[in-house]
Design a protein around this motif. Structure first.
Motif: not given
Length: 290
Positions: A121-128, A233-245, A261-264
């Protein structure tokens, strides 16, 4: 002739002895009772040990995978990150520890289609600089834990005493409650259990997790493995994507949570390649970790 006025009665003689002063002072002063003293923290004795081996898989999220592909088939040539040994506090939160051990023991039965295990099973999120999340419940083909119907419901999640220990250093293992982002539809299912866990990665403590997640263990060996996972390294959305979300969530669009779900998520798939229980000859106190 002088008027005869009534004379006041004589004042009683005031004579204090040392004994009377002591009796007077003790009767008027209040002292705190023993019950009002500070609560003594629980003794974090290690009663059980488990191991987890982590690996890196470059193929799991490739678009050309087939319907029957799983981690075990896609990651047969994975790269080992290392082994971690975790000590568990069975005297403090016995039900949480028992459920965690069960999902490590059942790794030997992972070929059984009805088996639930942390293996594969996955380590699904990492917060550095903070922690990573693993053990999410869901669909095995997505690298998630099969719903463990055999486990009892964890009533310690509503017991205030179970939240006494803090996330004070790297390597703290905790049952993820506040950081769990599963859909409410999944959480309200009769098959749902609280099994997702987190491990703090350091370099400092994570006080924002205290009193919200149940600390039930600590990393005894392999803290360098935890640090290696934290550096991915992890997936970090751009600020515009965060605002839209945020806007989509405000209007009640359910796709907002699915997108998060795919952030971090680690850009290189990291997963639990194996796990199991180690025998403990004699319980010991938790060592001090850096």
């Amino acid at each position: 002739m002088a008027s005869s006025l009534p004379q006041p009665p004589p004042l009683p003689s005031l004579h204090f002895t040392r004994r009377s002063l002591l009796l007077t002072s003790t009767s008027t002063l209040s002292f705190p009772s023993l019950s009002s003293s500070a609560t003594i923290p629980p003794n974090p004795t290690i009663t059980d040990r488990v191991f987890m081996e982590f690996g890196l898989c470059p193929n799991f999220f490739l678009p050309n995978r087939t319907l029957g592909d799983t981690i075990s088939t896609l990651c047969s040539d994975s790269t080992s990150v290392g082994r971690v040994i975790i000590g568990l506090y069975g005297n403090i939160v016995p039900l949480t520890v028992s459920n965690f051990k069960s999902l490590c023991i059942s790794a030997s039965n992972s070929n059984n289609p009805d088996s639930s295990s942390y293996k594969n099973t996955l380590v699904h999120k990492v917060f550095p600089g903070q922690y990573f999340l693993a053990g999410r419940q869901g669909r095995p083909e997505k690298g998630e834990v099969r719903p463990p119907r055999h486990l009892p419901r964890n009533i310690e999640t509503v017991d205030p005493t179970a939240f006494a220990l803090t996330h004070s250093r790297p390597g703290v293992v905790s049952l993820s409650l506040s950081e769990n982002d599963d859909d409410d539809e999944i959480k309200f299912s009769p098959d749902y259990r609280n099994i997702e866990f987190l491990i703090t990665t350091g370099p400092g403590p994570c006080p924002q997790l205290d009193s919200k997640n149940i600390v039930f263990g600590t990393v005894l060996e392999g803290l360098d493995v935890i640090t290696s996972i934290a550096s991915l390294p992890t997936y970090q959305p751009a600020e515009r994507i965060r605002q839209f979300n945020d806007l989509a969530e405000f209007f009640g669009d359910e796709r907002a949570q699915n997108a998060r779900a795919i952030w971090s998520r680690p850009l290189t798939t990291v997963y639990i390649s194996n796990c199991g229980v180690l025998e403990v000859a004699k319980p010991s106190l938790t060592p001090s970790l850096p």
